[in-house]
Motif scaffolding. Structure first.
Motif, short mmCIF file in Angstrom:
data_model
loop_
_atom_site.label_atom_id
_atom_site.label_comp_id
_atom_site.label_asym_id
_atom_site.label_seq_id
_atom_site.Cartn_x
_atom_site.Cartn_y
_atom_site.Cartn_z
N ALA A 77 58.89 46.14 -27.35
CA ALA A 77 59.36 46.57 -28.67
C ALA A 77 60.46 47.62 -28.54
O ALA A 77 61.48 47.57 -29.24
N LEU A 78 60.26 48.57 -27.65
CA LEU A 78 61.27 49.61 -27.44
C LEU A 78 62.58 49.03 -26.93
O LEU A 78 63.67 49.46 -27.31
N HIS A 79 62.48 48.01 -26.08
CA HIS A 79 63.67 47.40 -25.49
C HIS A 79 64.51 46.62 -26.52
O HIS A 79 65.66 46.28 -26.23
N ILE A 80 63.95 46.36 -27.70
CA ILE A 80 64.73 45.67 -28.74
C ILE A 80 65.95 46.50 -29.11
O ILE A 80 67.04 45.97 -29.29
N THR A 81 65.77 47.81 -29.22
CA THR A 81 66.90 48.68 -29.56
C THR A 81 67.36 49.53 -28.39
O THR A 81 68.47 50.08 -28.43
N ARG A 82 66.52 49.66 -27.35
CA ARG A 82 66.88 50.47 -26.18
C ARG A 82 66.59 49.68 -24.89
O ARG A 82 65.68 50.01 -24.14
N PRO A 83 67.38 48.63 -24.63
CA PRO A 83 67.07 47.76 -23.48
C PRO A 83 67.18 48.45 -22.13
O PRO A 83 66.53 48.04 -21.18
N GLU A 84 67.97 49.50 -22.03
CA GLU A 84 68.20 50.16 -20.73
C GLU A 84 67.45 51.47 -20.59
O GLU A 84 67.71 52.23 -19.65
N ILE A 85 66.54 51.79 -21.48
CA ILE A 85 65.91 53.11 -21.46
C ILE A 85 65.10 53.34 -20.20
O ILE A 85 64.43 52.45 -19.68
N ASP A 86 65.18 54.57 -19.69
CA ASP A 86 64.38 55.02 -18.56
C ASP A 86 63.29 55.93 -19.11
O ASP A 86 63.59 57.01 -19.65
N LEU A 87 62.04 55.54 -19.01
CA LEU A 87 60.95 56.31 -19.60
C LEU A 87 60.82 57.70 -19.02
O LEU A 87 60.20 58.58 -19.63
N LEU A 88 61.39 57.92 -17.85
CA LEU A 88 61.28 59.23 -17.21
C LEU A 88 62.51 60.10 -17.45
O LEU A 88 62.58 61.23 -16.98
N ASP A 89 63.49 59.56 -18.20
CA ASP A 89 64.70 60.35 -18.45
C ASP A 89 65.41 59.82 -19.69
O ASP A 89 66.39 59.09 -19.59
N PHE A 90 64.92 60.23 -20.86
CA PHE A 90 65.52 59.72 -22.10
C PHE A 90 65.84 60.82 -23.11
O PHE A 90 66.31 60.54 -24.21
N ARG A 91 65.64 62.07 -22.75
CA ARG A 91 65.71 63.14 -23.75
C ARG A 91 67.12 63.33 -24.33
O ARG A 91 67.28 63.91 -25.39
N ARG A 92 68.14 62.81 -23.64
CA ARG A 92 69.51 62.97 -24.13
C ARG A 92 69.95 61.82 -25.03
O ARG A 92 71.07 61.83 -25.55
N LEU A 93 69.10 60.83 -25.20
CA LEU A 93 69.45 59.70 -26.06
C LEU A 93 69.33 60.08 -27.53
O LEU A 93 68.64 61.03 -27.90
N LEU A 94 69.99 59.31 -28.36
CA LEU A 94 69.82 59.41 -29.80
C LEU A 94 68.71 58.44 -30.18
O LEU A 94 68.84 57.24 -29.97
N LEU A 95 67.62 58.95 -30.73
CA LEU A 95 66.44 58.13 -30.95
C LEU A 95 66.06 58.11 -32.43
O LEU A 95 66.22 59.10 -33.15
N SER A 96 65.54 56.96 -32.87
CA SER A 96 65.04 56.83 -34.24
C SER A 96 63.57 57.26 -34.27
O SER A 96 62.92 57.41 -33.23
N GLN A 97 63.02 57.40 -35.47
CA GLN A 97 61.62 57.78 -35.57
C GLN A 97 60.70 56.69 -35.04
O GLN A 97 59.68 57.00 -34.41
#
Length: 484
Positions: A141-161
């Motif tokens: 589900a997360l990869h639908i909008t964030r296909p390249e996300i790294d679960l150990l390094d995401f704090r600099r991303l712009l994230l939705s609720q």
């Protein structure tokens, strides 16, 4: 809010946040679609509007337009699922999720993403799921909008609720899979992100409470009971002050466990029993979860009453059916195409309930005004929208409308007065004075809301009849209260 004003709001929010169109649209829609939305060549669907405003740090639960009645039904069903799961009422939550799947999520990948999030919550709440399977589903589900996300390094991303909620759920599943380091790393990054976010305080604190629940479970699992108590108590106090009841069951139970483990047994019993009996009163399966945990993991002294109550079932539900989200779109549609507006919704609900225009609008607006609203010639303001929807059986808290600056300010003051329970008397008086100054001679619904709030908040029980009657007679002039 006008159907064609969404483009201006999106563009202004993006520019205020200092985002490029590529940054704003990533994972939500293409840059080309965002460009067409901002220039007014394309209408934006409700769920995409929310996601884009969320991305810019200006979340708005608004009703600019839906592309169909089906889109509205999916939106409204998702709201109901949230409410059911907040109360751990699993059977009706499952029924609503099945209806959404049958509707193919209105062909929208963002509805589908939220459906997967909620299905993951259902699986977890049943306490009969495969945590490995649930982790994979939530990650998909997360990869639908964030296909390249790294679960150990995401704090600099712009994230939705919804992305934050997915990350928090993934941290919880990691904890139950024994991936302690991964759980802690996600929780810390979510906490850092929320601390720096520009979201409204009440929304931010609710997301922080969800994260605090997972952090507290982690600390209990590692034996750090004092830190766990400090973490859970902070969020529990905030949720109580905000009248945010959804996370309070878990926060209260976890507070009891922490008190119990730190040696304050009597205080622990108080909180544990409060959570258990509150859950039982709601017919919530969390009562069963609490009792099973106490029996399995602790030597907590269950009373005869707690032991004898029958279980509220924890049904087994199969894992969510996943599909290729590339087959879904729904983010926008041509400005020349028919759209499903607030007026269309009011008209459909009125006809379905066999209510005449004259009956629906009585005391609120003229029949010609309602007719123009239903035809799309004009749009109702915030107060009239809420009043009409309430008469048709929809809660005013489902939608928060974005209109003129006056409408928005009045609406903000209303919810501060209603839901901020720790308001000092002088602050309350200042808010009410500000509301009164905004009311024009013809603003009947605004004056009614003002009189209601002033009476409820400033008059003691037993001395409210006159004020409430005065407010009611603004829209029901024939109303007379017979007290004999």
């Amino acid at each position: 809010m006008g159907i064609h004003s969404a483009n201006k709001l999106i563009r202004e929010a993006r520019q205020k946040a200092g985002l490029t169109q590529a940054q704003m649209s990533e994972g939500i829609c293409s840059v080309k679609v965002l460009s067409r939305i901002e220039t007014g060549f394309t209408n934006v669907s409700h769920v995409t509007f929310q996601a884009l405003m969320d991305r810019a740090g200006s979340p708005v639960s608004a009703f600019p337009v839906f592309n169909s009645r089906d889109g509205f039904e999916c939106f409204y069903a998702l709201k109901r699922v949230h409410l059911y799961l907040n109360a751990w009422q699993l059977v009706p939550a499952r029924e609503e999720l099945q209806k959404l799947e049958d509707r193919n999520w209105a062909g929208n990948k963002l509805y589908y993403q939220e459906w997967l999030l909620l299905h993951g919550r259902l699986q977890f709440c049943s306490y009969r799921c495969s945590h490995e399977q649930n982790f994979r589903t939530l990650l998909e589900a997360l990869h639908i909008t964030r296909p390249e996300i790294d679960l150990l390094d995401f704090r600099r991303l712009l994230l939705s609720q919804n992305e934050i909620r997915l990350l928090t759920s993934l941290a919880q599943e990691a904890l139950y899979l024994g991936k302690m380091h991964e759980c802690l790393r996600i929780c810390r990054q979510v906490a850092d992100f929320l601390a720096d976010s520009k979201w409204p305080l009440t929304e931010k604190e609710r997301l922080q409470a969800d994260n605090a629940i997972v952090c507290t479970k982690y600390l209990i699992a590692t034996g750090s009971y004092e830190s766990a108590l400090e973490t859970v108590q902070s969020s529990r106090h905030k949720m109580a002050l905000n009248a945010e009841t959804a996370p309070l069951l878990e926060l209260t139970f976890l507070t009891g466990l922490c008190c119990y483990h730190t040696g304050n047994v009597s205080e622990g019993e108080k909180y544990v029993k409060a959570a258990f009996y509150s859950a039982y009163a709601l017919e919530s399966s969390y009562a069963t979860v609490c009792r099973d945990y106490l029996r399995r993991e602790t030597s907590f002294p269950l009373t005869g009453e707690m032991r004898s109550r029958p279980d509220i079932p924890l049904p087994f539900y199969p894992a969510a059916r996943t599909i290729d989200s590339g087959s879904l779109s729904g983010e926008s549609y041509d400005t020349e195409a028919d759209s499903y507006t607030l007026g269309n919704l009011i008209q459909d609900l009125r006809r379905e309930q066999k209510i005449s225009q004259s009956l629906l609008c009585r005391g609120l607006c003229s029949g010609s005004q309602l007719s123009k609203i239903e035809s799309g010639a004009i749009e109702p303001d915030i107060m009239l929208s809420e009043a009409l929807l309430q008469r048709l059986g929809l809660s005013d808290r489902v939608f928060a409308f974005w209109g003129s600056e006056k409408e928005k300010k009045f609406h903000d003051l209303k919810y501060k007065i209603m839901y901020e329970r720790s308001l000092p008397p002088e602050t309350l008086a200042a808010y009410l004075d500000e509301m009164e100054r905004m009311i024009g001679e013809k603003d009947i619904l605004y004056r009614q809301e003002y009189l209601f709030l002033k009476t409820i908040k400033q008059h003691p029980p037993g001395k409210r009849i006159a004020g409430l009657t005065q407010a009611l007679q603004l829209t029901l002039p024939e109303f007379i209260l017979h007290t004999g």
